[in-house]
Design a protein around this motif. Structure first.
Motif, mmCIF file in Angstrom:
data_model
loop_
_atom_site.group_PDB
_atom_site.id
_atom_site.type_symbol
_atom_site.label_atom_id
_atom_site.label_comp_id
_atom_site.label_asym_id
_atom_site.label_seq_id
_atom_site.Cartn_x
_atom_site.Cartn_y
_atom_site.Cartn_z
ATOM 1 N N GLY A 90 49.150 49.959 33.874
ATOM 2 C CA GLY A 90 48.530 49.498 35.240
ATOM 3 C C GLY A 90 49.463 49.521 36.412
ATOM 4 N N ASP A 91 50.723 49.470 36.099
ATOM 5 C CA ASP A 91 51.858 49.466 37.489
ATOM 6 C C ASP A 91 51.714 50.715 38.030
ATOM 7 O OD1 ASP A 91 52.116 46.631 37.146
ATOM 8 O OD2 ASP A 91 54.224 46.982 35.982
ATOM 9 N N ASN A 92 51.465 51.689 37.167
ATOM 10 C CA ASN A 92 51.731 52.823 37.443
ATOM 11 C C ASN A 92 50.182 53.941 37.986
ATOM 12 O OD1 ASN A 92 54.721 53.173 37.201
ATOM 13 N ND2 ASN A 92 54.082 53.334 35.145
ATOM 14 N N TRP A 93 49.335 52.955 38.015
ATOM 15 C CA TRP A 93 47.938 53.626 38.277
ATOM 16 C C TRP A 93 47.758 53.848 39.846
ATOM 17 C CZ3 TRP A 93 44.130 49.691 36.052
ATOM 18 C CH2 TRP A 93 44.219 49.397 34.624
ATOM 19 N N THR A 94 47.197 54.899 40.072
ATOM 20 C CA THR A 94 46.983 55.342 41.394
ATOM 21 C C THR A 94 46.416 54.187 42.493
ATOM 22 O OG1 THR A 94 46.373 57.564 40.764
ATOM 23 C CG2 THR A 94 46.042 57.119 42.865
ATOM 24 N N ARG A 95 45.466 53.624 41.858
ATOM 25 C CA ARG A 95 44.748 52.356 42.615
ATOM 26 C C ARG A 95 44.829 51.256 41.558
ATOM 27 N NH1 ARG A 95 39.829 53.527 46.238
ATOM 28 N NH2 ARG A 95 40.471 51.430 46.878
ATOM 29 N N ASN A 96 45.327 50.078 41.857
ATOM 30 C CA ASN A 96 45.146 48.937 40.986
ATOM 31 C C ASN A 96 45.057 47.669 41.750
ATOM 32 O OD1 ASN A 96 47.676 48.472 42.217
ATOM 33 N ND2 ASN A 96 48.733 48.662 40.417
ATOM 34 N N GLU A 97 44.366 47.914 42.976
ATOM 35 C CA GLU A 97 44.068 46.747 43.891
ATOM 36 C C GLU A 97 43.481 45.507 43.033
ATOM 37 O OE1 GLU A 97 43.800 49.902 44.601
ATOM 38 O OE2 GLU A 97 42.757 50.148 46.557
ATOM 39 N N ASN A 98 44.184 44.098 43.302
ATOM 40 C CA ASN A 98 43.863 42.986 42.838
ATOM 41 C C ASN A 98 43.956 42.666 41.271
ATOM 42 O OD1 ASN A 98 43.084 41.995 45.450
ATOM 43 N ND2 ASN A 98 41.193 42.810 45.459
ATOM 44 N N TRP A 99 44.111 43.625 40.486
ATOM 45 C CA TRP A 99 44.411 43.560 39.159
ATOM 46 C C TRP A 99 45.519 42.548 39.000
ATOM 47 C CZ3 TRP A 99 42.294 45.959 34.542
ATOM 48 C CH2 TRP A 99 41.225 46.695 34.812
ATOM 49 N N CYS A 100 45.137 41.720 37.884
ATOM 50 C CA CYS A 100 45.933 40.547 37.447
ATOM 51 C C CYS A 100 46.262 39.255 38.314
ATOM 52 C CB CYS A 100 47.284 41.031 36.939
ATOM 53 S SG CYS A 100 47.226 42.463 35.615
ATOM 54 N N SER A 101 45.329 39.548 39.543
ATOM 55 C CA SER A 101 45.466 38.250 40.555
ATOM 56 C C SER A 101 44.379 37.616 40.033
ATOM 57 C CB SER A 101 45.286 38.917 41.741
ATOM 58 O OG SER A 101 43.671 39.357 41.804
ATOM 59 N N ASP A 102 44.603 36.285 41.038
ATOM 60 C CA ASP A 102 43.497 35.053 40.851
ATOM 61 C C ASP A 102 42.165 35.462 41.420
ATOM 62 O OD1 ASP A 102 45.405 33.735 39.736
ATOM 63 O OD2 ASP A 102 46.032 32.878 41.428
ATOM 64 N N LYS A 103 42.041 36.623 42.085
ATOM 65 C CA LYS A 103 40.748 36.847 42.600
ATOM 66 C C LYS A 103 39.497 37.189 41.740
ATOM 67 C CE LYS A 103 42.329 38.455 47.096
ATOM 68 N NZ LYS A 103 42.202 39.697 48.045
ATOM 69 N N PRO A 104 38.328 37.078 41.970
ATOM 70 C CA PRO A 104 37.399 37.092 40.674
ATOM 71 C C PRO A 104 37.413 38.713 40.233
ATOM 72 C CG PRO A 104 36.557 36.123 42.600
ATOM 73 C CD PRO A 104 37.731 36.442 42.882
ATOM 74 N N VAL A 105 37.203 38.947 38.870
ATOM 75 C CA VAL A 105 37.361 40.223 38.576
ATOM 76 C C VAL A 105 36.524 41.351 39.365
ATOM 77 C CG1 VAL A 105 38.245 39.477 36.257
ATOM 78 C CG2 VAL A 105 35.880 39.783 36.535
ATOM 79 N N GLY A 106 35.375 41.024 39.683
ATOM 80 C CA GLY A 106 34.700 41.638 40.500
ATOM 81 C C GLY A 106 35.190 42.252 41.557
ATOM 82 N N GLU A 107 36.429 41.740 42.082
ATOM 83 C CA GLU A 107 37.300 42.262 43.202
ATOM 84 C C GLU A 107 38.401 43.050 42.770
ATOM 85 O OE1 GLU A 107 38.257 39.475 46.059
ATOM 86 O OE2 GLU A 107 36.121 38.196 45.814
#
Length: 204
Positions: free
Chosen positions: A154-171
Protein backbone atom coordinates in the motif's frame (compact mmCIF):
# COMPACT_ATOMS: atom_id res chain seq x y z
CA UNK A 1 -51.82 -0.86 35.95
CA UNK A 2 -50.30 -3.82 37.80
CA UNK A 3 -49.17 -6.95 35.92
CA UNK A 4 -47.57 -9.79 37.94
CA UNK A 5 -44.62 -8.27 39.83
CA UNK A 6 -44.11 -5.31 37.48
CA UNK A 7 -45.54 -1.94 38.40
CA UNK A 8 -46.17 0.42 35.51
CA UNK A 9 -46.94 4.02 36.44
CA UNK A 10 -48.81 5.57 33.52
CA UNK A 11 -48.38 9.31 32.94
CA UNK A 12 -50.60 10.74 30.23
CA UNK A 13 -48.14 13.53 29.39
CA UNK A 14 -45.64 11.00 27.98
CA UNK A 15 -45.54 8.65 25.03
CA UNK A 16 -44.36 5.08 25.45
CA UNK A 17 -42.49 2.51 23.37
CA UNK A 18 -43.21 -1.03 24.55
CA UNK A 19 -40.88 -4.00 24.07
CA UNK A 20 -40.80 -7.56 25.35
CA UNK A 21 -37.69 -9.48 26.36
CA UNK A 22 -38.01 -13.19 25.63
CA UNK A 23 -36.74 -15.89 27.96
CA UNK A 24 -33.89 -16.63 25.51
CA UNK A 25 -32.62 -13.04 25.27
CA UNK A 26 -30.74 -13.15 28.57
CA UNK A 27 -30.68 -10.31 31.06
CA UNK A 28 -30.39 -6.92 29.35
CA UNK A 29 -28.09 -4.41 31.04
CA UNK A 30 -28.59 -1.36 28.83
CA UNK A 31 -30.83 0.08 26.13
CA UNK A 32 -29.74 2.82 23.74
CA UNK A 33 -32.38 4.98 22.08
CA UNK A 34 -31.24 6.86 18.96
CA UNK A 35 -33.04 9.23 16.63
CA UNK A 36 -32.03 7.98 13.17
CA UNK A 37 -32.38 11.43 11.60
CA UNK A 38 -30.05 13.00 14.16
CA UNK A 39 -32.72 15.07 15.90
CA UNK A 40 -32.26 15.55 19.65
CA UNK A 41 -34.44 13.30 21.76
CA UNK A 42 -37.33 15.18 23.31
CA UNK A 43 -36.51 15.62 26.98
CA UNK A 44 -36.70 12.83 29.54
CA UNK A 45 -36.18 9.26 28.40
CA UNK A 46 -36.42 6.31 30.76
CA UNK A 47 -37.45 2.67 31.02
CA UNK A 48 -40.15 1.97 33.56
CA UNK A 49 -40.14 -1.56 34.88
CA UNK A 50 -40.30 -1.13 38.66
CA UNK A 51 -40.90 1.66 41.11
CA UNK A 52 -37.59 1.11 42.89
CA UNK A 53 -34.99 0.81 40.13
CA UNK A 54 -35.87 2.53 36.86
CA UNK A 55 -33.43 2.68 33.99
CA UNK A 56 -33.12 6.44 33.69
CA UNK A 57 -31.38 9.08 31.62
CA UNK A 58 -30.76 12.77 32.35
CA UNK A 59 -34.03 14.68 32.15
CA UNK A 60 -32.54 17.36 29.89
CA UNK A 61 -31.10 15.50 26.93
CA UNK A 62 -30.06 17.34 23.79
CA UNK A 63 -28.28 14.47 21.99
CA UNK A 64 -29.71 12.27 19.25
CA UNK A 65 -29.20 9.20 21.43
CA UNK A 66 -29.23 8.22 25.09
CA UNK A 67 -28.14 5.02 26.84
CA UNK A 68 -30.41 3.78 29.59
CA UNK A 69 -28.63 1.74 32.23
CA UNK A 70 -28.78 0.77 35.88
CA UNK A 71 -26.94 -1.31 38.44
CA UNK A 72 -29.60 -3.98 37.94
CA UNK A 73 -30.49 -5.86 34.74
CA UNK A 74 -33.78 -6.34 32.96
CA UNK A 75 -35.03 -9.90 33.09
CA UNK A 76 -37.48 -11.36 30.53
CA UNK A 77 -40.79 -9.51 30.52
CA UNK A 78 -42.61 -6.44 29.21
CA UNK A 79 -41.06 -2.97 29.45
CA UNK A 80 -41.91 0.58 28.44
CA UNK A 81 -39.61 3.38 27.33
CA UNK A 82 -41.11 6.69 28.46
CA UNK A 83 -40.44 9.71 26.21
CA UNK A 84 -41.80 13.19 25.88
CA UNK A 85 -43.99 13.59 22.79
CA UNK A 86 -42.08 14.45 19.63
CA UNK A 87 -41.68 13.72 15.94
CA UNK A 88 -38.66 11.90 14.53
CA UNK A 89 -38.47 12.32 10.76
CA UNK A 90 -36.43 9.15 10.09
CA UNK A 91 -37.58 7.06 13.03
CA UNK A 92 -35.89 5.59 16.08
CA UNK A 93 -33.33 2.84 16.68
CA UNK A 94 -33.23 0.79 19.90
CA UNK A 95 -30.05 -1.14 20.80
CA UNK A 96 -30.22 -3.76 23.55
CA UNK A 97 -27.05 -5.10 25.19
CA UNK A 98 -27.28 -8.23 27.29
CA UNK A 99 -25.05 -9.41 30.11
CA UNK A 100 -22.88 -11.38 27.64
CA UNK A 101 -21.99 -8.18 25.77
CA UNK A 102 -24.06 -9.09 22.69
CA UNK A 103 -26.46 -6.61 21.12
CA UNK A 104 -29.83 -6.67 19.37
CA UNK A 105 -31.50 -3.94 17.33
CA UNK A 106 -35.12 -2.89 16.87
CA UNK A 107 -35.70 -0.14 14.32
CA UNK A 108 -38.61 2.07 13.34
CA UNK A 109 -37.26 3.34 10.01
CA UNK A 110 -40.03 5.73 9.03
CA UNK A 111 -41.31 9.01 10.46
CA UNK A 112 -42.56 8.54 13.99
CA UNK A 113 -44.78 10.97 15.85
CA UNK A 114 -45.06 9.95 19.49
CA UNK A 115 -47.99 11.65 21.18
CA UNK A 116 -49.01 11.91 24.84
CA UNK A 117 -50.61 8.72 26.12
CA UNK A 118 -49.63 6.73 23.01
CA UNK A 119 -47.99 3.30 23.29
CA UNK A 120 -45.97 2.08 20.29
CA UNK A 121 -45.14 -1.64 20.42
CA UNK A 122 -41.84 -2.66 18.76
CA UNK A 123 -42.34 -6.33 19.56
CA UNK A 124 -40.29 -9.07 21.15
CA UNK A 125 -36.51 -9.06 21.49
CA UNK A 126 -35.51 -12.70 21.05
CA UNK A 127 -32.34 -14.60 21.74
CA UNK A 128 -31.62 -15.04 18.03
CA UNK A 129 -31.65 -11.24 17.61
CA UNK A 130 -28.43 -10.87 19.63
CA UNK A 131 -25.00 -10.83 18.04
CA UNK A 132 -21.82 -8.78 17.80
CA UNK A 133 -22.29 -5.03 17.75
CA UNK A 134 -21.92 -3.07 14.52
CA UNK A 135 -18.87 -1.39 16.04
CA UNK A 136 -17.10 -4.73 16.55
CA UNK A 137 -17.96 -5.90 13.02
CA UNK A 138 -16.74 -2.63 11.51
CA UNK A 139 -13.53 -2.81 13.53
CA UNK A 140 -12.88 -6.27 12.08
CA UNK A 141 -13.43 -4.92 8.55
CA UNK A 142 -11.02 -2.05 9.21
CA UNK A 143 -8.34 -4.51 10.32
CA UNK A 144 -8.97 -6.60 7.20
CA UNK A 145 -8.46 -3.57 4.95
CA UNK A 146 -5.21 -2.70 6.72
CA UNK A 147 -4.04 -6.29 6.17
CA UNK A 148 -4.85 -5.91 2.45
CA UNK A 149 -2.92 -2.63 2.36
CA UNK A 150 0.14 -4.20 3.95
CA UNK A 151 0.02 -7.37 1.83
CA UNK A 152 -0.31 -5.49 -1.47
CA UNK A 153 2.34 -2.83 -0.90
CA UNK A 154 0.00 0.00 0.00
CA UNK A 155 2.82 2.48 0.64
CA UNK A 156 3.70 2.25 -3.07
CA UNK A 157 0.17 2.53 -4.45
CA UNK A 158 -0.50 5.29 -6.95
CA UNK A 159 -3.34 6.49 -4.73
CA UNK A 160 -3.79 5.54 -1.08
CA UNK A 161 -5.53 8.57 0.41
CA UNK A 162 -6.74 8.05 4.01
CA UNK A 163 -5.80 4.36 4.13
CA UNK A 164 -4.92 3.15 7.65
CA UNK A 165 -6.07 6.49 9.09
CA UNK A 166 -8.71 7.11 11.76
CA UNK A 167 -11.17 8.35 9.14
CA UNK A 168 -14.22 6.20 8.29
CA UNK A 169 -13.27 3.50 5.78
CA UNK A 170 -15.78 5.00 3.35
CA UNK A 171 -13.32 7.89 2.98
CA UNK A 172 -10.40 5.59 2.12
CA UNK A 173 -9.53 5.74 -1.58
CA UNK A 174 -11.33 3.08 -3.61
CA UNK A 175 -13.61 1.85 -0.82
CA UNK A 176 -17.39 1.96 -1.17
CA UNK A 177 -19.60 1.33 1.85
CA UNK A 178 -23.30 0.78 2.42
CA UNK A 179 -25.62 2.87 4.59
CA UNK A 180 -24.33 1.15 7.75
CA UNK A 181 -20.66 1.74 6.92
CA UNK A 182 -19.86 -1.83 5.81
CA UNK A 183 -17.59 -2.41 2.82
CA UNK A 184 -19.52 -3.31 -0.33
CA UNK A 185 -16.89 -2.59 -2.98
CA UNK A 186 -13.13 -2.14 -3.44
CA UNK A 187 -11.95 -0.34 -6.58
CA UNK A 188 -8.17 -0.23 -6.92
CA UNK A 189 -7.61 -0.91 -10.61
CA UNK A 190 -4.37 0.42 -12.15
CA UNK A 191 -3.10 1.39 -8.70
CA UNK A 192 0.27 -0.42 -8.59
CA UNK A 193 -0.85 -3.26 -6.32
CA UNK A 194 1.78 -5.97 -5.84
CA UNK A 195 1.46 -9.15 -3.81
CA UNK A 196 -1.14 -11.75 -2.82
CA UNK A 197 -4.51 -11.12 -1.19
CA UNK A 198 -4.34 -12.02 2.51
CA UNK A 199 -6.75 -14.41 4.21
CA UNK A 200 -8.25 -11.44 6.10
CA UNK A 201 -10.21 -10.48 2.99
CA UNK A 202 -12.75 -13.08 4.14
CA UNK A 203 -13.66 -10.74 7.02
CA UNK A 204 -15.28 -8.28 4.57
Amino acid sequence: TTSDDMFFRFRNVLGYVKFTLSAESGNVRSVRVRAIGGEPLAGEVQVEFSDESPYAAPSDNSQSYVTLSSETTMEPGNYYIAMLPGTYSSGLEFTFENDEGLVAYKIIDSELSLSAGQIRNIGEVEGLDFGESLEIQQSRERKALIAIYNALGGDNWTRNENWCSDKPVGEWFGINVDADGFVEGIWLSYNNLCGELPAEIAEL
